[in-house]
Design a protein around this motif. Structure first.
Motif, PDB file in Angstrom:
ATOM      1  N   GLN A 245      24.763  50.688  34.317  1.00 57.01           N
ATOM      2  CA  GLN A 245      25.611  51.251  33.276  1.00 57.01           C
ATOM      3  C   GLN A 245      26.807  50.321  33.122  1.00 57.01           C
ATOM      4  O   GLN A 245      27.335  49.816  34.115  1.00 57.01           O
ATOM      5  CB  GLN A 245      26.036  52.662  33.702  1.00 57.01           C
ATOM      6  N   THR A 246      27.228  50.067  31.914  1.00 54.82           N
ATOM      7  CA  THR A 246      28.223  49.042  31.620  1.00 54.82           C
ATOM      8  C   THR A 246      29.492  49.175  32.451  1.00 54.82           C
ATOM      9  O   THR A 246      29.919  48.220  33.093  1.00 54.82           O
ATOM     10  CB  THR A 246      28.567  49.052  30.113  1.00 54.82           C
ATOM     11  N   ALA A 247      30.114  50.345  32.473  1.00 50.18           N
ATOM     12  CA  ALA A 247      31.383  50.507  33.203  1.00 50.18           C
ATOM     13  C   ALA A 247      31.193  50.259  34.698  1.00 50.18           C
ATOM     14  O   ALA A 247      32.015  49.598  35.340  1.00 50.18           O
ATOM     15  CB  ALA A 247      31.965  51.894  32.958  1.00 50.18           C
ATOM     16  N   ALA A 248      30.109  50.768  35.261  1.00 51.09           N
ATOM     17  CA  ALA A 248      29.853  50.569  36.692  1.00 51.09           C
ATOM     18  C   ALA A 248      29.606  49.097  37.005  1.00 51.09           C
ATOM     19  O   ALA A 248      30.092  48.574  38.015  1.00 51.09           O
ATOM     20  CB  ALA A 248      28.653  51.401  37.120  1.00 51.09           C
ATOM     21  N   LEU A 249      28.881  48.419  36.148  1.00 51.41           N
ATOM     22  CA  LEU A 249      28.615  46.993  36.363  1.00 51.41           C
ATOM     23  C   LEU A 249      29.891  46.166  36.259  1.00 51.41           C
ATOM     24  O   LEU A 249      30.067  45.184  36.984  1.00 51.41           O
ATOM     25  CB  LEU A 249      27.561  46.502  35.376  1.00 51.41           C
ATOM     26  N   GLN A 250      30.800  46.572  35.382  1.00 54.63           N
ATOM     27  CA  GLN A 250      32.066  45.840  35.270  1.00 54.63           C
ATOM     28  C   GLN A 250      32.918  46.016  36.522  1.00 54.63           C
ATOM     29  O   GLN A 250      33.546  45.069  36.993  1.00 54.63           O
ATOM     30  CB  GLN A 250      32.826  46.295  34.014  1.00 54.63           C
ATOM     31  N   VAL A 251      32.926  47.212  37.102  1.00 56.75           N
ATOM     32  CA  VAL A 251      33.635  47.437  38.365  1.00 56.75           C
ATOM     33  C   VAL A 251      32.989  46.606  39.467  1.00 56.75           C
ATOM     34  O   VAL A 251      33.677  45.989  40.284  1.00 56.75           O
ATOM     35  CB  VAL A 251      33.648  48.941  38.732  1.00 56.75           C
ATOM     36  N   THR A 252      31.675  46.560  39.482  1.00 54.35           N
ATOM     37  CA  THR A 252      30.950  45.756  40.466  1.00 54.35           C
ATOM     38  C   THR A 252      31.295  44.284  40.313  1.00 54.35           C
ATOM     39  O   THR A 252      31.504  43.575  41.302  1.00 54.35           O
ATOM     40  CB  THR A 252      29.433  45.970  40.311  1.00 54.35           C
ATOM     41  N   GLN A 253      31.384  43.830  39.094  1.00 54.89           N
ATOM     42  CA  GLN A 253      31.727  42.434  38.829  1.00 54.89           C
ATOM     43  C   GLN A 253      33.132  42.113  39.352  1.00 54.89           C
ATOM     44  O   GLN A 253      33.342  41.078  39.989  1.00 54.89           O
ATOM     45  CB  GLN A 253      31.635  42.150  37.333  1.00 54.89           C
ATOM     46  N   ARG A 254      34.082  43.014  39.128  1.00 49.18           N
ATOM     47  CA  ARG A 254      35.440  42.786  39.642  1.00 49.18           C
ATOM     48  C   ARG A 254      35.442  42.767  41.167  1.00 49.18           C
ATOM     49  O   ARG A 254      36.112  41.939  41.795  1.00 49.18           O
ATOM     50  CB  ARG A 254      36.400  43.853  39.108  1.00 49.18           C
ATOM     51  N   GLY A 255      34.696  43.669  41.785  1.00 51.91           N
ATOM     52  CA  GLY A 255      34.592  43.683  43.242  1.00 51.91           C
ATOM     53  C   GLY A 255      33.984  42.392  43.765  1.00 51.91           C
ATOM     54  O   GLY A 255      34.465  41.809  44.746  1.00 51.91           O
ATOM     55  N   ALA A 256      32.940  41.927  43.112  1.00 51.90           N
ATOM     56  CA  ALA A 256      32.296  40.678  43.525  1.00 51.90           C
ATOM     57  C   ALA A 256      33.270  39.516  43.425  1.00 51.90           C
ATOM     58  O   ALA A 256      33.344  38.673  44.328  1.00 51.90           O
ATOM     59  CB  ALA A 256      31.059  40.406  42.666  1.00 51.90           C
ATOM     60  N   ASN A 257      34.029  39.470  42.347  1.00 45.20           N
ATOM     61  CA  ASN A 257      35.004  38.389  42.172  1.00 45.20           C
ATOM     62  C   ASN A 257      36.078  38.434  43.259  1.00 45.20           C
ATOM     63  O   ASN A 257      36.521  37.401  43.752  1.00 45.20           O
ATOM     64  CB  ASN A 257      35.618  38.434  40.781  1.00 45.20           C
ATOM     65  N   MET A 258      36.487  39.641  43.656  1.00 43.94           N
ATOM     66  CA  MET A 258      37.463  39.774  44.729  1.00 43.94           C
ATOM     67  C   MET A 258      36.891  39.237  46.046  1.00 43.94           C
ATOM     68  O   MET A 258      37.534  38.453  46.737  1.00 43.94           O
ATOM     69  CB  MET A 258      37.876  41.230  44.922  1.00 43.94           C
ATOM     70  N   PHE A 259      35.673  39.638  46.372  1.00 39.30           N
ATOM     71  CA  PHE A 259      35.073  39.188  47.625  1.00 39.30           C
ATOM     72  C   PHE A 259      34.858  37.678  47.617  1.00 39.30           C
ATOM     73  O   PHE A 259      35.029  37.013  48.638  1.00 39.30           O
ATOM     74  CB  PHE A 259      33.774  39.940  47.920  1.00 39.30           C
ATOM     75  N   LYS A 260      34.501  37.121  46.467  1.00 36.96           N
ATOM     76  CA  LYS A 260      34.351  35.671  46.371  1.00 36.96           C
ATOM     77  C   LYS A 260      35.683  34.974  46.650  1.00 36.96           C
ATOM     78  O   LYS A 260      35.741  33.987  47.368  1.00 36.96           O
ATOM     79  CB  LYS A 260      33.812  35.265  45.001  1.00 36.96           C
ATOM     80  N   LYS A 261      36.779  35.508  46.093  1.00 39.93           N
ATOM     81  CA  LYS A 261      38.108  34.917  46.338  1.00 39.93           C
ATOM     82  C   LYS A 261      38.499  35.009  47.806  1.00 39.93           C
ATOM     83  O   LYS A 261      39.237  34.171  48.308  1.00 39.93           O
ATOM     84  CB  LYS A 261      39.174  35.602  45.482  1.00 39.93           C
ATOM     85  N   LEU A 262      38.019  36.033  48.484  1.00 36.65           N
ATOM     86  CA  LEU A 262      38.332  36.221  49.897  1.00 36.65           C
ATOM     87  C   LEU A 262      37.314  35.529  50.810  1.00 36.65           C
ATOM     88  O   LEU A 262      37.354  35.705  52.023  1.00 36.65           O
ATOM     89  CB  LEU A 262      38.393  37.726  50.222  1.00 36.65           C
ATOM     90  N   ASP A 263      36.401  34.764  50.215  1.00 38.03           N
ATOM     91  CA  ASP A 263      35.364  34.032  50.958  1.00 38.03           C
ATOM     92  C   ASP A 263      34.462  34.942  51.793  1.00 38.03           C
ATOM     93  O   ASP A 263      34.058  34.595  52.906  1.00 38.03           O
ATOM     94  CB  ASP A 263      35.975  32.944  51.849  1.00 38.03           C
ATOM     95  N   VAL A 264      34.157  36.104  51.261  1.00 42.36           N
ATOM     96  CA  VAL A 264      33.215  37.012  51.904  1.00 42.36           C
ATOM     97  C   VAL A 264      31.876  36.857  51.189  1.00 42.36           C
ATOM     98  O   VAL A 264      31.797  37.048  49.976  1.00 42.36           O
ATOM     99  CB  VAL A 264      33.697  38.480  51.822  1.00 42.36           C
ATOM    100  N   PRO A 265      30.826  36.495  51.916  1.00 40.92           N
ATOM    101  CA  PRO A 265      29.521  36.303  51.267  1.00 40.92           C
ATOM    102  C   PRO A 265      28.994  37.591  50.627  1.00 40.92           C
ATOM    103  O   PRO A 265      29.125  38.672  51.185  1.00 40.92           O
ATOM    104  CB  PRO A 265      28.598  35.887  52.414  1.00 40.92           C
ATOM    105  N   ILE A 266      28.427  37.439  49.447  1.00 44.50           N
ATOM    106  CA  ILE A 266      27.780  38.567  48.774  1.00 44.50           C
ATOM    107  C   ILE A 266      26.294  38.461  49.057  1.00 44.50           C
ATOM    108  O   ILE A 266      25.643  37.483  48.706  1.00 44.50           O
ATOM    109  CB  ILE A 266      28.080  38.551  47.267  1.00 44.50           C
ATOM    110  N   LEU A 267      25.766  39.481  49.744  1.00 47.69           N
ATOM    111  CA  LEU A 267      24.372  39.468  50.166  1.00 47.69           C
ATOM    112  C   LEU A 267      23.420  39.719  49.010  1.00 47.69           C
ATOM    113  O   LEU A 267      22.288  39.280  49.031  1.00 47.69           O
ATOM    114  CB  LEU A 267      24.144  40.519  51.256  1.00 47.69           C
ATOM    115  N   GLY A 268      23.876  40.450  48.017  1.00 55.67           N
ATOM    116  CA  GLY A 268      23.054  40.771  46.862  1.00 55.67           C
ATOM    117  C   GLY A 268      23.489  42.088  46.268  1.00 55.67           C
ATOM    118  O   GLY A 268      24.516  42.656  46.639  1.00 55.67           O
ATOM    119  N   VAL A 269      22.688  42.569  45.334  1.00 54.60           N
ATOM    120  CA  VAL A 269      22.976  43.807  44.614  1.00 54.60           C
ATOM    121  C   VAL A 269      21.853  44.799  44.851  1.00 54.60           C
ATOM    122  O   VAL A 269      20.675  44.443  44.797  1.00 54.60           O
ATOM    123  CB  VAL A 269      23.114  43.542  43.091  1.00 54.60           C
TER     124      VAL A 269
END
Length: 180
Positions: free
Chosen positions: A70-94
């Motif tokens: 769902q669009t709103a949920a995916l946008q929140v997920t995208q922001r979370g992913a960007n935060m973890f990337k900035k903090l150098d935390v690996p994203i295992l997947g979705v």
């Protein structure tokens, strides 16, 4: 362990900053955990104090992003992913939750994916580890305190959850070997 044990049943958890850090400290350091192979912390969606405090206070080996198509949920997920990337935390997947539903009349699986789901996930540069359908066994199990992997161990949903767990364990094992 659950935040539910730290607050009254109907009390909202309206905590910021120091209160979040204290609660995390209690959960992580003041609980008599058995020896832990993997500690999985389920956080609310977003990019708030909980996520930042967690990453700043314990080594985080990776993050599994859980979302719905769902669009709103995916946008929140995208922001979370960007935060973890900035903090150098690996994203295992979705893990794409409630991604399909079984038609009650014909038993065909109806996908709830949209082109936007695929676009956002491609932009994140991660893969979908699993699609979990909308399934009553999950909600019934949650309501009764019995995980679907116990109540319906041979069902499709339990199989999907086990696949995700195996993929995460494999990733973390390979990562720890590579760091030695």
């Amino acid at each position: 362990m659950s935040m539910g044990f730290l607050v009254n049943k109907d009390a909202p958890v309206i905590w910021r900053g120091l209160m979040v850090m204290q609660a995390l400290d209690r959960l992580l350091r003041q609980v008599a955990w058995d020896p832990v192979d993997y500690l999985i912390v389920d956080t609310p969606p977003g990019t708030g104090d909980t996520h930042l405090s967690l990453v700043q206070n314990i080594p985080v080996s990776g993050v599994l992003l859980v979302t719905i198509p769902q669009t709103a949920a995916l946008q929140v997920t995208q922001r979370g992913a960007n935060m973890f990337k900035k903090l150098d935390v690996p994203i295992l997947g979705v893990l794409l939750n409630m991604s399909s539903v079984e038609c009650p009349k014909c038993s065909n699986n109806v996908s709830l994916h949209s082109k936007f789901s695929e676009t956002i996930i491609q932009e994140l540069g991660v893969s979908i580890l699993e699609d979990i359908p909308l399934d009553n066994t999950i909600s019934h199990g949650s309501d009764n305190g019995v995980p679907v992997v116990i109540s319906h161990p041979d069902g499709a949903v339990a199989t999907a959850y086990r696949k995700v767990a195996r993929k995460i364990v494999q990733y973390l094992s390979e990562r720890s070997i590579g760091q030695q």
